[in-house]
Write an enzyme that holds these catalytic residues in place. Structure first.
Site, PDB file in Angstrom:
ATOM      1  CB  CYS A   1      -1.056   0.075   1.001  1.00 24.38           C
ATOM      2  SG  CYS A   1      -1.823  -1.506   1.715  1.00 24.38           S
TER       3      CYS A   1
ATOM      4  NE  ARG B   1       4.196   1.943  -1.621  1.00 24.35           N
ATOM      5  CZ  ARG B   1       5.721   1.502  -1.174  1.00 24.35           C
ATOM      6  NH1 ARG B   1       5.712   1.600  -2.351  1.00 24.35           N
ATOM      7  NH2 ARG B   1       5.942   0.476  -0.479  1.00 24.35           N
TER       8      ARG B   1
ATOM      9  CG  ASN C   1       3.117  -0.646   2.764  1.00 20.33           C
ATOM     10  OD1 ASN C   1       2.340  -0.755   2.505  1.00 20.33           O
ATOM     11  ND2 ASN C   1       3.887   0.222   2.393  1.00 20.33           N
TER      12      ASN C   1
ATOM     13  CD  GLU D   1       9.138  -8.797 -19.029  1.00 19.56           C
ATOM     14  OE1 GLU D   1       8.990  -9.890 -18.126  1.00 19.56           O
ATOM     15  OE2 GLU D   1       8.999  -7.498 -19.262  1.00 19.56           O
TER      16      GLU D   1
ATOM     17  CE  LYS E   1       5.456  -5.856 -18.739  1.00 21.74           C
ATOM     18  NZ  LYS E   1       6.822  -6.001 -17.750  1.00 21.74           N
TER      19      LYS E   1
HETATM   20  C1  F6R Z   1       5.946  -7.000 -14.165  1.00 20.87           C
HETATM   21  C2  F6R Z   1       6.679  -6.131 -12.987  1.00 20.87           C
HETATM   22  C3  F6R Z   1       6.674  -7.524 -11.836  1.00 20.87           C
HETATM   23  C4  F6R Z   1       7.432  -7.206 -11.098  1.00 20.87           C
HETATM   24  C5  F6R Z   1       7.619  -7.953 -10.325  1.00 20.87           C
HETATM   25  C6  F6R Z   1       9.226  -7.944  -8.866  1.00 20.87           C
HETATM   26  O1  F6R Z   1       5.725  -5.819 -15.217  1.00 20.87           O
HETATM   27  O2  F6R Z   1       6.927  -5.151 -13.036  1.00 20.87           O
HETATM   28  O3  F6R Z   1       6.361  -8.674 -12.118  1.00 20.87           O
HETATM   29  O4  F6R Z   1       9.055  -7.478 -11.612  1.00 20.87           O
HETATM   30  O5  F6R Z   1       7.160  -7.653  -9.050  1.00 20.87           O
HETATM   31  O6  F6R Z   1       9.483  -6.434  -8.806  1.00 20.87           O
HETATM   32  P1  F6R Z   1      10.505  -5.860  -8.452  1.00 20.87           P
HETATM   33  O7  F6R Z   1      11.341  -6.095  -9.665  1.00 20.87           O
HETATM   34  O8  F6R Z   1      10.620  -4.301  -8.152  1.00 20.87           O
HETATM   35  O9  F6R Z   1      11.319  -6.854  -7.761  1.00 20.87           O
END
Ligand code: F6R
Length: 627
Positions: free
Chosen positions: A2, A27, A99, A496, A500
């Site tokens: 959050c 968030r 949070n 990836e 996406k």
């Molecule tokens: C997808 C995406 C998530 C993050 C994953 C890890 O577009 O953004 O799959 O890659 O939640 O997040 P980080 O990189 O912040 O550890």
């Protein structure tokens, strides 16, 4: 997951809170709320849905006599995303936002029921308000009551609390989930938030709370306390290099599109940050060589990450093995942390995380530190929990990424790993002195920058790549499902591309190593399915083409991505999307930097045609601080 904001000072409080929450909406965005000190009471406003829903409820709110407040944007963990469960929560005079997760909330809840109270929400967060309330009933003063209550809760949390009888005072506590504070450089006053973005409008100097810290904020300033002892402590203020203007869409319809187009620039910025301004020549050194020395001393590297970052780390594995000749694993953090990994004597564990806050990745790194293993991280956020826990933090220079779907941070992570792998060049696998590859990356380093130059041509709206992509997207947008396939470097890219598409267009998509398709999923192929094949002319090309034959024989629609002029590939595909360069112009190891943005745009365009909320897709949050 959050977002929290707190503010005390003379600005228009609701405006500060709502603007701040909008900066944090990435968030979590299933409900939101604010609580504002008015003359003699605290006014709470909450709503289910996006912040805009709550904002309409505070429109016309009388701002006279307001002097501070707190706000929250939620990603539900305990209890449905409705108005009741939205924060702030109130028990008597205590109002708070939270949070994270209070793991022992059931025990507290039992006490609450035992004492004859009935919680209003299903949340764990409300339990903290009861704890403070009970403490104060025993005669404890407010700040001390927050401190004592904080020591009773388990789990990673940040909580910001206010009390109706103490207007102009907000108290923040941190254990795990991030919390950052800054003083308003212009009008005085203090702001506090889950990350630096809401603070950038008022200051570029912030202090990050450490786990176990409390920040007592009034319009006059901030006092830091160590929660365990209650003693005053000092926390340093750091200068933040991001500026508020990078938080705007700059005329793009979505942050995601803006961030995809920013990649030519973020590649240059990350390159400059990693190898420094004087490194036009080769061989090169990195600005921070400490971590490089640690990798050289290691006999094995395990990269740990989640989601898109895991895909970047898979590419990192390929590059580390090929260029550095070092045994490298790429692991899902959520699996690694609960396995019994066998560590070698000189093991190095590297977290890859855009936000630097992902719970599973952080937990692995903490575990490794406890076991005395050397740790490193590649992240985009200075001051993040992961950056602070590891021995060697490395920072990409992508600026804030607001779109929930990661784009520029993905290529930033890839680039940092690519540079490291090339810097390491120590293995027998190094038949090509990596000088040549870095040369391709930084050639004419001060003038045109080779790789970003190619990327700009890929992303050019009137260019061959984008025109072909748009035709393909228009044609296949209603497909029943999608497979993305590739070999070698193109396999993580296929994963990836599928991720996406799933996350922003809500379409079923799977990424596969092309050689694996025939081991099961080929049964699903039929004309209503689209296969996106990533097949540049690299060392895996012929094998990929053979796999594509198998796909074609099953009648699936084919969108193929490959080098311009590849007639063989074009002839097999329903749509051929060309990368506008000849094979010899760029080493195959650098092609992922051109291919990833095309796959991002493929997903983006399909999502736009479907009318989904591209920047804030349903059920997601950008910073996943729960496991
Ligand atoms: C997808 C995406 C998530 C993050 C994953 C890890 O577009 O953004 O799959 O890659 O939640 O997040 P980080 O990189 O912040 O550890």
């Amino acid at each position: 997951m959050c977002g929290i904001i707190g503010y005390v000072g003379d600005r228009k409080v609701t405006e500060v809170l709502i603007k701040g929450l909008k900066r944090l909406e990435y968030r979590g965005y299933d409900s939101s709320g604010i609580a504002v000190f008015t003359n003699d009471r605290i006014e709470v406003t909450k709503a289910a849905g996006k912040i805009a829903e709550m904002e309409t409820r505070v429109a016309g709110f009388d701002m006279a006599g307001t002097h501070g407040g707190i706000g929250h944007t939620r990603w539900a963990t305990h209890g449905a995303p409705n108005t009741t469960n939205a924060h702030p929560h109130r028990v008597g005079d205590i109002v708070l936002v939270h949070n994270g997760i209070i793991e022992n909330f059931r025990e507290i809840q039992e006490e609450v029921f035992r004492r004859g109270f009935k919680p209003q929400s299903e949340t764990d967060s409300e339990m903290f308000a009861f704890l403070v309330h009970f403490e104060m009933e025993r005669g404890t003063e407010f700040v001390e009551a927050v401190r004592k209550s904080f020591l009773k809760v388990q789990g990673a949390s940040s909580i910001v609390v206010m009390h109706e009888k103490f207007p102009g005072l907000i108290v923040g506590v941190r254990n795990g989930s991030p919390l950052v504070v800054g003083c308003d450089g212009e009008l005085g006053g203090v702001a506090m938030a889950s990350d630096v973005q809401p603070l950038l409008d008022y200051t570029d100097r912030v202090a990050f709370l450490e786990n176990g810290d409390m920040a007592i904020c009034t319009a006059k300033g901030i006092e830091f306390l160590d929660a365990a002892s209650g003693r005053r402590i000092e926390r340093p203020f750091a200068k933040i290099e991001w500026s508020a203007d990078r938080l705007d869409k700059n005329g793009y319809p979505h942050y995601m599109l803006k961030e995809i187009h920013e990649q030519s620039r973020t590649i240059i910025d990350t390159l400059a940050a990693a190898i420094g301004p004087s490194s036009g020549s080769l061989p090169f050194e990195m600005v921070n060589e400490d971590g490089i020395r640690a990798i050289i001393d290691a006999d094995r590297v395990s990269m740990v990450a989640c989601g898109t970052s895991w895909h970047a780390s898979l590419l990192g594995k390929y590059w580390f093995e090929r260029f550095a000749g070092i045994s490298t694993d790429s692991e899902l953090a959520s699996e690694f942390r609960y396995r019994s990994p066998v560590l070698s004597k000189r093991h190095l564990v590297m977290g890859v995380s855009q936000s630097g806050e992902t719970a599973d990745t952080l937990a692995v790194l903490q575990q490794m530190k406890e076991r005395g293993v050397e740790t490193m991280a590649v992240t985009n956020v200075k001051g993040s929990s992961i950056a602070r826990v590891v021995d060697y933090p490395y920072f990409m220079c992508c600026g804030p990424e607001i779109g929930v779907a990661s784009t520029k941070a993905f290529t930033g992570q890839m680039l940092m790993l690519y540079i490291m792998a090339n810097r390491l060049q120590r293995g027998a696998a190094m038949s090509d002195p990596t000088g040549a590859l870095m040369d391709a990356l930084v050639k004419r380093h001060r003038q045109t920058y080779e790789l970003p130059h190619h990327l700009s041509r890929v992303l050019d709206d009137g260019g061959a790549t984008m025109c072909a992509l748009e035709k393909a997207v228009q044609d296949v947008q209603h497909s029943k499902g999608f497979f993305f396939m590739g070999r070698g470097y193109s396999w993580p890219l296929a994963l990836e591309g599928a991720l996406k598409l799933k996350e922003i267009a809500y379409v079923h998509a799977e990424g596969y190593a092309a050689g694996e398709l025939k081991h099961g999923p080929i049964a699903m192929l039929e004309p209503a399915i689209t296969v996106v094949v990533v097949a540049p002319r690299d060392q895996w090309y012929e094998k990929t083409i053979s796999n594509l034959q198998e796909v074609k024989a099953r009648g699936a629609r084919i969108v193929a991505l490959g080098h311009a002029g590849d007639e063989k590939l074009a002839a097999m595909a329903d749509h051929f999307v060309p990368l506008p360069l000849a094979e010899e112009q760029l080493d195959e190891s650098l092609l992922p930097f051109l291919i990833a943005p095309v796959l991002q745009l493929f997903a983006y365009r399909i999502a736009v045609l479907k009318g989904t909320d591209v920047d804030q897709p349903r059920n997601l949050a950008k910073s996943v601080t729960v496991e």
